[in-house]
Design an enzyme around this catalytic site. Structure first.
Site, PDB file in Angstrom:
ATOM      1  N   VAL A 146       1.622   0.208   3.505  1.00  0.00           N
ATOM      2  CA  VAL A 146       2.573  -0.744   4.092  1.00  0.00           C
ATOM      3  C   VAL A 146       3.999  -0.384   3.690  1.00  0.00           C
ATOM      4  O   VAL A 146       4.268  -0.024   2.542  1.00  0.00           O
ATOM      5  CB  VAL A 146       2.245  -2.186   3.630  1.00  0.00           C
ATOM      6  CG1 VAL A 146       3.286  -3.167   4.166  1.00  0.00           C
ATOM      7  CG2 VAL A 146       0.854  -2.589   4.098  1.00  0.00           C
ATOM      8  N   SER A 190      -7.171   1.898   0.771  1.00  0.00           N
ATOM      9  CA  SER A 190      -7.981   3.090   1.040  1.00  0.00           C
ATOM     10  C   SER A 190      -7.641   3.785   2.352  1.00  0.00           C
ATOM     11  O   SER A 190      -7.640   5.009   2.429  1.00  0.00           O
ATOM     12  CB  SER A 190      -9.461   2.719   1.022  1.00  0.00           C
ATOM     13  OG  SER A 190      -9.701   1.645   1.911  1.00  0.00           O
ATOM     14  N   ASP A 233     -12.266 -10.729   3.776  1.00  0.00           N
ATOM     15  CA  ASP A 233     -11.881  -9.824   2.688  1.00  0.00           C
ATOM     16  C   ASP A 233     -10.871 -10.515   1.772  1.00  0.00           C
ATOM     17  O   ASP A 233      -9.792  -9.998   1.499  1.00  0.00           O
ATOM     18  CB  ASP A 233     -11.291  -8.547   3.296  1.00  0.00           C
ATOM     19  CG  ASP A 233     -11.247  -7.375   2.330  1.00  0.00           C
ATOM     20  OD1 ASP A 233     -11.937  -7.434   1.298  1.00  0.00           O
ATOM     21  OD2 ASP A 233     -10.518  -6.406   2.608  1.00  0.00           O
TER      22      ASP A 233
END
Length: 219
Positions: free
Chosen positions: A36, A32, A186
């Site tokens: 990378v 979001s 996460d």
């Protein structure tokens, strides 16, 4: 696009991409707020992952947060019974988290601390961070090859026992949370990889959790 990513690296690290990396790919992963790129460090020939915040993402988030805060104030004003849910408190807490996640220096610090805490943990590996190639909007870490935890069929084909592997993930998480009081907050399948030797490799350290001594003792 790649040219935008290069521009951000130039601004953040104070050097053109070509002087830092001998190769720099298009985006290989995206979420979001960031994406990378795979690159090779010119000086050392090391393969690295370069994570870059999306252009103007801070403005977009802060605009959304302002709208949410206005909505929370409005709800508290016209529906008093909602005040017990503390909507403004929730939005203010969320804003603090977002501001931290938008500063990649917080993430690289968290990754370094996490790596130090877990360096002796068996079958668990945190990619090495590269301080000199990181800044507020750019973070560079060692590139790690592995299978995404979301690719269950591929993992099974490698002969991994899924049930025992799942138990290991839970045990690893609980050990780190209760032993160190610092854990990955996460841990969805997009942020976990399995290396060739079967180790768990976490990525994306933008959301981490802490437990103080009393809470660890209680749990």
């Amino acid at each position: 696009p790649k040219y935008e990513a290069k521009k951000i690296i130039n601004e953040e690290l104070g050097k053109p991409v070509e002087s830092i990396f001998s190769s720099f790919s298009d985006s290989v992963a995206a979420a979001s707020i960031a994406q990378v790129h795979k690159a090779t460090v010119k000086e050392t020939n090391e393969l690295v992952a370069v994570k870059i915040l999306r252009p103007n993402v801070e403005k977009v988030f802060l605009k959304d947060l302002a709208a949410l805060l206005f909505l929370a104030k409005f709800i508290e004003l016209i529906i008093p019974s909602f005040r017990r849910l503390k909507p403004m408190g929730v939005i203010n807490h969320f804003e603090r988290l977002v501001r931290e996640e938008l500063d990649l220096r917080m993430e690289i610090s968290a990754a370094a601390e996490f790596a130090e805490n877990t360096k002796s943990d068996r079958n668990f590996y945190v990619p090495k961070v590269m301080w000199s190639l990181s800044a507020k909007r750019v973070i560079t870490t060692e590139w790690v090859d592995g299978m995404s935890l979301g690719d269950i069929e591929k993992i099974k084909k490698r002969g991994v026992d899924i049930e025992s592997f799942a138990k290991r993930i839970i045990k690893t998480f609980l050990t780190q949370a209760l032993r160190d009081g610092f854990f990955h907050g996460d841990m969805h399948q997009g942020n976990l990889f399995v290396s060739k030797d079967g180790s768990i490799v976490p990525v994306d350290f933008g959301i981490m959790g802490r437990l103080d001594k009393n809470n660890r003792k209680y749990l």
